[in-house]
Design a protein around this motif. Structure first.
Motif, PDB file in Angstrom:
ATOM      1  N   GLY A 126       0.731  -1.346   0.056  1.00 27.30           N
ATOM      2  CA  GLY A 126      -0.047  -0.125   0.026  1.00 27.30           C
ATOM      3  C   GLY A 126       0.819   1.065   0.005  1.00 27.30           C
ATOM      4  N   VAL A 127       2.138   1.126   0.037  1.00 25.07           N
ATOM      5  CA  VAL A 127       2.779   2.518  -0.247  1.00 25.07           C
ATOM      6  C   VAL A 127       2.640   2.932  -1.679  1.00 25.07           C
ATOM      7  CG1 VAL A 127       5.282   3.363  -0.332  1.00 25.07           C
ATOM      8  CG2 VAL A 127       4.654   1.460   1.334  1.00 25.07           C
ATOM      9  N   VAL A 128       2.165   4.324  -1.888  1.00 24.46           N
ATOM     10  CA  VAL A 128       1.971   5.054  -2.918  1.00 24.46           C
ATOM     11  C   VAL A 128       2.973   5.951  -3.189  1.00 24.46           C
ATOM     12  CG1 VAL A 128       0.438   6.443  -4.114  1.00 24.46           C
ATOM     13  CG2 VAL A 128      -0.379   4.779  -2.580  1.00 24.46           C
ATOM     14  N   VAL A 170      -3.214  11.255  -1.409  1.00 22.67           N
ATOM     15  CA  VAL A 170      -2.118  11.956  -1.116  1.00 22.67           C
ATOM     16  C   VAL A 170      -0.868  10.817  -1.110  1.00 22.67           C
ATOM     17  CG1 VAL A 170      -1.018  12.717   1.040  1.00 22.67           C
ATOM     18  CG2 VAL A 170      -3.309  13.303   0.411  1.00 22.67           C
ATOM     19  N   PRO A 171      -0.181  11.156  -2.023  1.00 25.18           N
ATOM     20  CA  PRO A 171       1.016   9.757  -1.980  1.00 25.18           C
ATOM     21  C   PRO A 171       1.789   9.673  -0.805  1.00 25.18           C
ATOM     22  CG  PRO A 171       1.630  11.589  -3.309  1.00 25.18           C
ATOM     23  CD  PRO A 171       0.387  11.803  -2.888  1.00 25.18           C
ATOM     24  N   ASP A 172       2.579   8.628  -0.524  1.00 24.98           N
ATOM     25  CA  ASP A 172       3.631   8.550   0.648  1.00 24.98           C
ATOM     26  C   ASP A 172       4.914   9.285   0.210  1.00 24.98           C
ATOM     27  OD1 ASP A 172       2.152   6.722   2.506  1.00 24.98           O
ATOM     28  OD2 ASP A 172       2.051   5.702   0.709  1.00 24.98           O
ATOM     29  N   ILE A 173       5.087   9.023  -1.045  1.00 24.21           N
ATOM     30  CA  ILE A 173       6.390   9.604  -1.900  1.00 24.21           C
ATOM     31  C   ILE A 173       5.838  10.319  -3.005  1.00 24.21           C
ATOM     32  CG2 ILE A 173       8.439   9.096  -3.085  1.00 24.21           C
ATOM     33  CD1 ILE A 173       8.155   6.171  -1.586  1.00 24.21           C
ATOM     34  N   ALA A 174       6.746  11.667  -3.202  1.00 25.35           N
ATOM     35  CA  ALA A 174       6.315  12.425  -4.272  1.00 25.35           C
ATOM     36  C   ALA A 174       7.867  12.657  -5.002  1.00 25.35           C
ATOM     37  CB  ALA A 174       5.546  13.734  -4.163  1.00 25.35           C
ATOM     38  N   THR A 175       7.744  12.362  -6.167  1.00 21.41           N
ATOM     39  CA  THR A 175       9.101  12.689  -6.938  1.00 21.41           C
ATOM     40  C   THR A 175       8.783  14.165  -7.725  1.00 21.41           C
ATOM     41  OG1 THR A 175       8.566  11.350  -8.745  1.00 21.41           O
ATOM     42  CG2 THR A 175      10.047  10.348  -7.061  1.00 21.41           C
ATOM     43  N   PRO A 219       4.039  21.381  -1.789  1.00 24.63           N
ATOM     44  CA  PRO A 219       3.250  19.999  -1.447  1.00 24.63           C
ATOM     45  C   PRO A 219       2.472  19.787  -0.308  1.00 24.63           C
ATOM     46  CG  PRO A 219       5.785  19.863  -1.164  1.00 24.63           C
ATOM     47  CD  PRO A 219       5.302  21.164  -1.554  1.00 24.63           C
ATOM     48  N   ASP A 220       1.591  19.039  -0.152  1.00 23.91           N
ATOM     49  CA  ASP A 220       0.533  18.621   0.936  1.00 23.91           C
ATOM     50  C   ASP A 220       1.680  18.063   2.062  1.00 23.91           C
ATOM     51  OD1 ASP A 220      -0.773  17.271   2.860  1.00 23.91           O
ATOM     52  OD2 ASP A 220      -2.536  17.083   1.191  1.00 23.91           O
ATOM     53  N   LEU A 257      10.602  14.428  -2.817  1.00 22.05           N
ATOM     54  CA  LEU A 257      11.891  14.028  -3.449  1.00 22.05           C
ATOM     55  C   LEU A 257      12.133  15.045  -4.738  1.00 22.05           C
ATOM     56  CD1 LEU A 257      12.009  10.257  -3.084  1.00 22.05           C
ATOM     57  CD2 LEU A 257      12.761  11.771  -1.569  1.00 22.05           C
ATOM     58  N   PRO A 258      12.760  16.151  -4.892  1.00 21.46           N
ATOM     59  CA  PRO A 258      12.931  17.034  -5.969  1.00 21.46           C
ATOM     60  C   PRO A 258      14.206  16.447  -6.634  1.00 21.46           C
ATOM     61  CG  PRO A 258      13.952  18.088  -3.882  1.00 21.46           C
ATOM     62  CD  PRO A 258      13.186  16.790  -3.392  1.00 21.46           C
ATOM     63  N   GLY A 259      13.824  16.378  -8.139  1.00 24.98           N
ATOM     64  CA  GLY A 259      15.018  15.886  -8.778  1.00 24.98           C
ATOM     65  C   GLY A 259      16.383  16.861  -8.906  1.00 24.98           C
ATOM     66  N   TRP A 260      16.404  18.093  -8.536  1.00 23.65           N
ATOM     67  CA  TRP A 260      17.209  18.675  -8.451  1.00 23.65           C
ATOM     68  C   TRP A 260      17.770  19.311  -7.131  1.00 23.65           C
ATOM     69  CZ3 TRP A 260      12.284  20.014  -8.945  1.00 23.65           C
ATOM     70  CH2 TRP A 260      11.874  21.038  -8.385  1.00 23.65           C
ATOM     71  N   ASN A 261      18.892  19.654  -6.994  1.00 30.03           N
ATOM     72  CA  ASN A 261      19.165  20.040  -5.756  1.00 30.03           C
ATOM     73  C   ASN A 261      19.019  21.222  -5.162  1.00 30.03           C
ATOM     74  OD1 ASN A 261      20.815  20.890  -3.376  1.00 30.03           O
ATOM     75  ND2 ASN A 261      22.757  19.852  -4.066  1.00 30.03           N
ATOM     76  N   LEU A 262      18.035  21.470  -4.341  1.00 32.15           N
ATOM     77  CA  LEU A 262      17.386  22.879  -3.923  1.00 32.15           C
ATOM     78  C   LEU A 262      18.359  24.008  -3.439  1.00 32.15           C
ATOM     79  CD1 LEU A 262      14.079  21.727  -2.117  1.00 32.15           C
ATOM     80  CD2 LEU A 262      14.260  22.409  -4.428  1.00 32.15           C
ATOM     81  N   GLY A 263      19.436  23.299  -2.999  1.00 35.11           N
ATOM     82  CA  GLY A 263      20.466  24.042  -2.336  1.00 35.11           C
ATOM     83  C   GLY A 263      21.575  24.827  -3.546  1.00 35.11           C
ATOM     84  N   GLY A 264      21.275  24.165  -4.857  1.00 43.28           N
ATOM     85  CA  GLY A 264      22.105  24.556  -5.994  1.00 43.28           C
ATOM     86  C   GLY A 264      23.440  23.892  -6.083  1.00 43.28           C
ATOM     87  N   ASP A 265      23.941  23.207  -5.152  1.00 43.74           N
ATOM     88  CA  ASP A 265      25.377  22.825  -5.231  1.00 43.74           C
ATOM     89  C   ASP A 265      25.422  21.342  -5.560  1.00 43.74           C
ATOM     90  OD1 ASP A 265      28.105  22.684  -4.946  1.00 43.74           O
ATOM     91  OD2 ASP A 265      28.123  22.863  -2.627  1.00 43.74           O
ATOM     92  N   GLY A 266      25.834  20.903  -6.814  1.00 40.30           N
ATOM     93  CA  GLY A 266      25.853  19.529  -7.265  1.00 40.30           C
ATOM     94  C   GLY A 266      24.486  18.944  -7.477  1.00 40.30           C
ATOM     95  N   PRO A 267      24.419  17.538  -7.789  1.00 39.13           N
ATOM     96  CA  PRO A 267      23.030  16.867  -7.893  1.00 39.13           C
ATOM     97  C   PRO A 267      22.500  16.611  -6.777  1.00 39.13           C
ATOM     98  CG  PRO A 267      25.069  15.607  -8.376  1.00 39.13           C
ATOM     99  CD  PRO A 267      25.606  16.855  -8.030  1.00 39.13           C
ATOM    100  N   ALA A 268      21.279  16.284  -6.952  1.00 37.55           N
ATOM    101  CA  ALA A 268      20.089  15.802  -5.957  1.00 37.55           C
ATOM    102  C   ALA A 268      20.765  14.268  -5.850  1.00 37.55           C
ATOM    103  CB  ALA A 268      18.958  15.988  -6.135  1.00 37.55           C
ATOM    104  N   ARG A 269      20.648  13.747  -4.516  1.00 41.20           N
ATOM    105  CA  ARG A 269      20.860  12.295  -4.521  1.00 41.20           C
ATOM    106  C   ARG A 269      19.911  11.738  -3.362  1.00 41.20           C
ATOM    107  NH1 ARG A 269      24.420  10.753  -8.212  1.00 41.20           N
ATOM    108  NH2 ARG A 269      26.185  11.824  -8.392  1.00 41.20           N
ATOM    109  N   HIS A 270      18.972  10.867  -3.819  1.00 41.35           N
ATOM    110  CA  HIS A 270      18.008  10.227  -3.145  1.00 41.35           C
ATOM    111  C   HIS A 270      18.191   8.729  -3.086  1.00 41.35           C
ATOM    112  CE1 HIS A 270      15.959  14.201  -2.839  1.00 41.35           C
ATOM    113  NE2 HIS A 270      15.905  14.184  -4.164  1.00 41.35           N
ATOM    114  N   ALA A 271      18.052   8.236  -1.922  1.00 40.67           N
ATOM    115  CA  ALA A 271      17.886   6.792  -1.829  1.00 40.67           C
ATOM    116  C   ALA A 271      16.889   6.721  -0.652  1.00 40.67           C
ATOM    117  CB  ALA A 271      19.294   5.950  -1.761  1.00 40.67           C
ATOM    118  N   VAL A 272      15.735   6.347  -0.715  1.00 42.88           N
ATOM    119  CA  VAL A 272      14.844   6.180   0.331  1.00 42.88           C
ATOM    120  C   VAL A 272      14.076   5.161  -0.031  1.00 42.88           C
ATOM    121  CG1 VAL A 272      12.727   7.404   1.144  1.00 42.88           C
ATOM    122  CG2 VAL A 272      14.318   8.788   0.127  1.00 42.88           C
TER     123      VAL A 272
END
Length: 279
Positions: free
Chosen positions: A85-87, A100-105, A118-119, A126-141
């Motif tokens: 049931g994870v969405v 309302v998803p559990d994860i939003a990319t 986002p709600d 999980l934004p696909g870009w780095n909100l801080g602007g320094d290097g790539p986004a890295r996600h592993a959740v």
């Protein structure tokens, strides 16, 4: 068409590669294996192991009978629902069909691919870009029985200049399946990109033909990934003939329902493009 290699090589590679298991910078936190990063051949270019009727026994595990539900919502947004049931909602711009998803990319390209508001009930945004602007986004959740990671790519800005790491290809690993969403991809992929992505059993690919890449270019990427199921998106209602022309060995289906369930055991033997209603 490049075909995946099977058997012992794939099993060894499946066991030998890992990615970070927490939403932390690269190199931080615990490591967990990625079932999708299976490199079957390094020469002349990376080729990836795929399931076939004869070889699925190599991958048998308690998840093989579990089903995942995939629903097309709008534009580049799909819902991916795990057996527990994870969405997850892809390229979430604030609307996920009333769920309302559990994860939003999200991806940076346009407001139709992200939302700054986002709600707050969404556990993982999980934004696909780095909100801080320094290097790539890295996600592993990991959330329940779903593992989500990303592979950063560049993006074309409004002025036409390429911006490093502005997009991410998100990979959802659930119930033994590897599901990839290319996001707002603006360029061809390198061998290193393909290696980082690994095996994709299900591929979500933009086929607008202009705002991302040409349909022919997207077809070439799709042909190399050789996923069992291909889900076009980001279409703008235009024809997708040039995309399909690049995939002569793929079956094409136009179902009436915008949702379907799939498992490791029910993946089609012949690679299949499924154009869901509304795409």
């Amino acid at each position: 068409m490049r075909r995946g290699l099977f058997g012992l090589v794939a099993v060894v590679c499946l066991l030998g590669l890992a990615v970070s298991a927490k939403a932390q910078p690269a190199g931080a936190g615990e490591e967990r294996p990625s079932q999708c990063r299976a490199i079957a051949s390094l020469m002349p270019k990376a080729t990836f192991a795929q399931f076939s009727t004869n070889d699925r026994g190599l991958f048998e595990n308690p998840q093989s009978d579990q089903t995942v539900r995939i629903t097309y919502v709008t534009h580049a947004t799909f819902l991916i629902e795990s057996p527990r049931g994870v969405v997850a909602a892809t390229d979430f711009a604030g609307y996920a069909g009333g769920v309302v998803p559990d994860i939003a990319t999200m991806n940076k390209a346009h407001s139709s691919h992200n939302t700054p508001y986002p709600d707050p009930a969404i556990q993982h945004v999980l934004p696909g870009w780095n909100l801080g602007g320094d290097g790539p986004a890295r996600h592993a959740v990991t959330v329940g029985d779903m593992f989500v990671r990303n592979v950063p790519t560049d993006i074309r800005s409004w002025g036409g200049v390429m911006e490093a790491d502005g997009n991410s290809i998100f990979i959802f690993e659930v119930a033994g399946l590897c599901i990839g969403h290319l996001g707002h991809l603006h360029h061809t992929l390198t061998d290193e990109d393909y290696a980082a992505i690994g095996r994709l059993d299900i591929l979500m690919v933009p086929v607008d033909g202009g705002m991302t890449m040409s349909q022919a270019g997207m077809g070439e990427i799709t042909e190399r990934l050789n996923s069992r199921i291909v889900l076009p998106m980001h279409r703008f209602r235009g024809p997708i003939d040039r995309f399909l022309e690049k995939l002569p060995d793929f079956a094409v289906e136009w179902p009436r329902e915008d949702s379907f369930t799939i498992s490791v055991k029910t993946l089609p033997d012949r690679p299949t493009v499924i154009v869901l209603p509304g795409v």
